[in-house]
Design a protein around this motif. Structure first.
Motif, short mmCIF file in Angstrom:
data_model
loop_
_atom_site.label_atom_id
_atom_site.label_comp_id
_atom_site.label_asym_id
_atom_site.label_seq_id
_atom_site.Cartn_x
_atom_site.Cartn_y
_atom_site.Cartn_z
N ALA A 1 26.13 -7.58 40.66
CA ALA A 1 25.26 -6.23 40.67
C ALA A 1 24.23 -5.98 40.90
N PRO A 2 22.82 -5.47 41.37
CA PRO A 2 21.59 -5.76 41.71
C PRO A 2 21.02 -4.62 40.41
N HIS A 3 20.28 -5.74 39.07
CA HIS A 3 19.40 -5.17 37.92
C HIS A 3 18.47 -5.07 38.75
N PRO A 4 17.14 -3.79 38.93
CA PRO A 4 16.18 -4.36 38.21
C PRO A 4 15.55 -4.47 36.93
N MET A 5 15.23 -5.58 36.12
CA MET A 5 14.67 -6.42 34.97
C MET A 5 13.25 -5.18 34.78
N HIS B 1 14.79 -4.43 30.03
CA HIS B 1 15.83 -3.91 30.52
C HIS B 1 16.29 -3.60 31.86
N CYS B 2 17.43 -3.08 32.26
CA CYS B 2 17.65 -2.90 33.63
C CYS B 2 17.08 -1.45 33.87
N HIS B 3 17.12 -1.20 34.67
CA HIS B 3 16.03 0.15 35.44
C HIS B 3 17.08 1.13 36.06
N LEU B 4 18.42 0.45 35.35
CA LEU B 4 19.13 1.59 36.69
C LEU B 4 20.18 2.73 35.67
N VAL B 5 20.09 3.68 35.51
CA VAL B 5 20.42 4.64 34.40
C VAL B 5 22.03 3.96 33.86
N THR B 6 22.41 3.78 35.14
CA THR B 6 24.06 3.73 35.11
C THR B 6 24.68 2.05 34.20
N HIS B 7 23.37 1.90 33.94
CA HIS B 7 23.74 0.57 32.76
C HIS B 7 22.74 0.60 32.04
N ILE B 8 22.40 1.64 31.98
CA ILE B 8 21.75 1.42 30.05
C ILE B 8 21.99 2.59 29.08
N GLY C 1 24.32 -1.44 26.59
CA GLY C 1 24.07 -2.79 27.99
C GLY C 1 23.07 -2.92 28.11
N LEU C 2 22.55 -3.39 29.16
CA LEU C 2 20.93 -4.03 29.62
C LEU C 2 20.09 -3.47 28.86
N VAL C 3 19.89 -3.45 27.64
CA VAL C 3 18.62 -3.65 26.76
C VAL C 3 18.75 -4.93 25.89
#
Ligand SMILES: [Cu+2]
Length: 650
Positions: free
Chosen positions: A250-254, A309-316, A342-344
């Motif tokens: 999946a992509p992640h805008p970090m 952190h990742c800026h996709l709400v579903t990943h955090i 998650g991604l934080v």
């Protein structure tokens, strides 16, 4: 009703503890600080085993996820797997033993000089010896798959999600940079019998990403999920080098809070491109598509607690947490720790010994922003907004502005913003991209330093933000609390910083992209509208187009068209930072905007004409779900196209 929910939640928590650990052993998280194997006389000898293991991404006593992972021969499994790091020219002898209950395809254990990566199938119980010499420096990784590979090979999300490891080749004659850290992002998604049922709320958040009700989704950095990810400690002035590997499909805008970072290199796991100084980018959000890698450098100049952190709400989203049911009344209410999963990564930057913390400059300008709420704005769901008080009368607490107020600040002007929470929920404002003091960064119970930590703003309470913007540019302000619901429900706005003493910019045009509500049929909105009005430009005058994407999950592609022909514009800035001269060039008028990014372009037309701004967005969640039910890939769904007439007048 709430008692019923609580007892359900507790039952789920007890059920998860009651699951006996199986006999496969538990994995250790890998902080990727020590290279595996024995390196002698230019030869790295390494024995790897692929094994079944229980992975504990949260508390060591938390929920176990059965996964596959790699271990150095005879040792415990590491997630991600053992790191291979060698200088170019090294000969590698890597023996891989497959102790999994099925055969495995392994990719990535080879030199990157060849055009494609091979897959090597290792049957159950079999051993394969990889012998090769590495010559091409870069950030790579190796990964195994036990399921059939999709047409585009990508790391797994189920039992294979952690079946990967870092593979870095350093240029000849160089050593790893001092203190450099390597972070591997993984995304696991599967059903999990032991963790109880997912709540309605978690289901609502994850439907956005088409994760079905019986599946969980958990991102991890170096094998741990926030708030159990490693806390990184630095000191003001440190030069920080990170390599980030997205070993997920999946992509992640970090996104980095408080500071810009230089993007030094980008790669896809097969090729790695180190940027020349002229190619190097500055960003606060870098979009990392599946399987890609990045090298980045940054220097914290202000002390405090920060996040990456990742800026996709579903990943955090905190609803992804496995070990606690989300309404567990015994859970400590630290909003930063309990409000995300998650991604934080949490960063603690200590003040440099020589510097006393400077007192806040005396504010010259005072603003008041109200967090407002109104019932049943989106069906039965409430709407929220941030409203800037204009004039002597505060806005009504149940008034809603769509979109939230445009906030204009000036570079170098000390400004005080009082945020008054007139809503019924805890509120925060994160000043996305602004280089401000940590205390005002807007992550409740986290931002600040030492004993001076900013709280989340309770209903009826207020919080004073002091900021002196360091640079002019296009920024965002948005909620950092319950983002998955708050962002589509209106808690975001445009934040523009103009140069010192500059008058209002009549040439600018702002395109604030979001999603118009928390419901599944919500459409993409531009400046709060699904049908934005035409915009007018003057011929012969350079206009600054400011694009902001603060959608919860959605990327949008923007095109400036004349009929069917793409027009040109000049790139000006990214994430609020002006581009260096070599990058501020005329280019085709198209940009992919990912969550948490801003872009500025200059549009100059010489004569009256009619153009179209085309904004291409993903389908609604309703239609994505319907497509899934039909078995259609979401990539094949038609897109939603918003067309804004652009009228150029004399
Ligand atoms: Cu992500």
């Amino acid at each position: 009703m709430s008692t019923f929910l609580f007892s359900l939640a507790c039952a789920a928590a007890i059920a998860s503890q009651a699951v006996p650990p199986t006999q496969v052993g538990s994995a250790l998280p890998n902080d990727n600080r020590v290279a595996a194997g024995r390196l002698a006389k230019g030869v790295l000898t390494l024995e790897l085993e692929a094994r079944e293991v229980n992975w504990y991404p949260e508390e060591a006593s938390g929920t176990a996820i059965p996964v596959y992972g790699f271990a150095e021969g005879g040792r415990r499994v590491r997630v991600p797997g053992p790191m291979i790091r060698v200088p170019a020219g090294t000969e590698l002898h890597v023996t891989v033993r497959n102790l999994l209950p099925k055969s495995m395809r392994l990719r990535g254990l080879q030199d990157r000089a060849s055009a494609v990566l091979d897959s090597v199938v290792i049957s159950r119980g079999a051993t394969h010896v990889f012998r090769f010499r590495v010559d091409i420096p870069g950030t790579y990784y190796y990964w195994g798959r036990t399921e059939a590979l999709p047409p585009i090979p990508e790391p797994g999300v189920g039992q294979d999600a952690l079946l990967n490891g870092v593979f870095i080749v350093d240029p000849v004659g160089t050593k790893p940079l001092k203190g450099e850290r390597v972070f591997v992002i993984t995304l696991w998604s599967d059903t999990l019998a032991g963790s109880g049922g997912k709540s309605d709320r978690a289901d609502r958040v994850l439907r956005r990403e088409l994760v079905s009700r019986d599946r969980w989704l958990l991102g991890a950095v170096n094998g741990r999920s926030w708030p159990h990810t490693e806390r990184l400690s630095y000191t003001v002035g440190d030069t920080i080098h990170w390599r980030v590997i997205n070993a997920s499909p999946a992509p992640h805008p970090m996104h980095l809070h408080g500071f810009y970072f230089d993007v030094d290199a980008r790669g896809d796991g097969q090729r790695d491109t180190v940027f020349t100084p002229a190619q190097r980018r500055q960003a606060v959000t870098e979009w990392m598509t599946r399987g890609t890698t990045m090298a980045m450098t940054w220097v914290p100049s202000r002390a405090g607690n920060w996040l990456f952190h990742c800026h996709l709400v579903t990943h955090i989203a905190e609803t992804n947490r496995l070990s606690h049911a989300e309404h567990d009344p015994g859970m400590r209410r630290n909003h930063a720790e309990s409000g995300m999963t998650g991604l934080v990564l949490g960063l603690r930057v200590a003040p440099a010994r020589s510097t006393a913390s400077a007192p806040d400059p005396k504010p010259r300008r005072a603003l008041r922003v109200f967090v407002t709420e109104r019932a049943r704005v989106y069906g039965d769901q409430p709407g929220f907004s941030y409203i800037l008080q204009e004039g002597p009368t505060p806005p009504a607490s149940d008034s809603i502005r769509i979109p939230s107020s445009f906030i204009l600040l000036h570079q170098n002007e000390p400004t005080e913003i009082t945020v008054i929470n007139a809503s019924s929920r805890v509120a925060t404002i994160h000043w996305h991209g602004l280089e401000l003091e940590s205390f005002y960064d807007g992550v409740g119970d986290w931002s600040g330093w030492g004993t001076r930590i900013a709280p989340a703003i309770a209903p009826g309470d207020s919080f004073v933000v002091r900021v002196t913007p360091q640079r002019a540019g296009t920024f965002i302000y948005h909620t950092h609390t319950d983002e998955a619901i708050g962002l589509p429900s209106g808690l975001y706005g445009t934040l523009i910083v103009l140069p010192e003493h500059a008058p209002p910019d009549t040439t600018e045009r702002v395109f604030l992209l979001g999603i118009g509500g928390p419901l599944e049929d919500a459409l993409p909105v531009v400046n709060g509208s699904t049908t934005p009005p035409p915009i007018e430009l003057r011929a012969g005058i350079a206009h600054r187009f400011r694009f902001i994407n603060i959608s919860p999950l959605e990327s949008h592609t923007v095109q400036l068209m004349s009929g069917g022909t793409m027009q040109q514009w000049r790139a000006v800035a990214k994430d609020g930072a002006d581009l260096p001269a070599q990058q501020a060039t005329a280019q085709p008028g198209v940009v992919a905007l990912h969550p948490g990014e801003t872009y500025d372009f200059e549009v100059l037309r010489q004569a009256p004409e009619s153009l179209t701004m085309k904004i291409i967005s993903p389908e609604t969640i309703t239609n994505r779900l319907a497509a899934r039910a039909r078995g259609t890939s979401r990539d094949l769904l038609p897109r939603i196209v918003t067309e804004i007439p652009v009228v150029v007048r004399q």
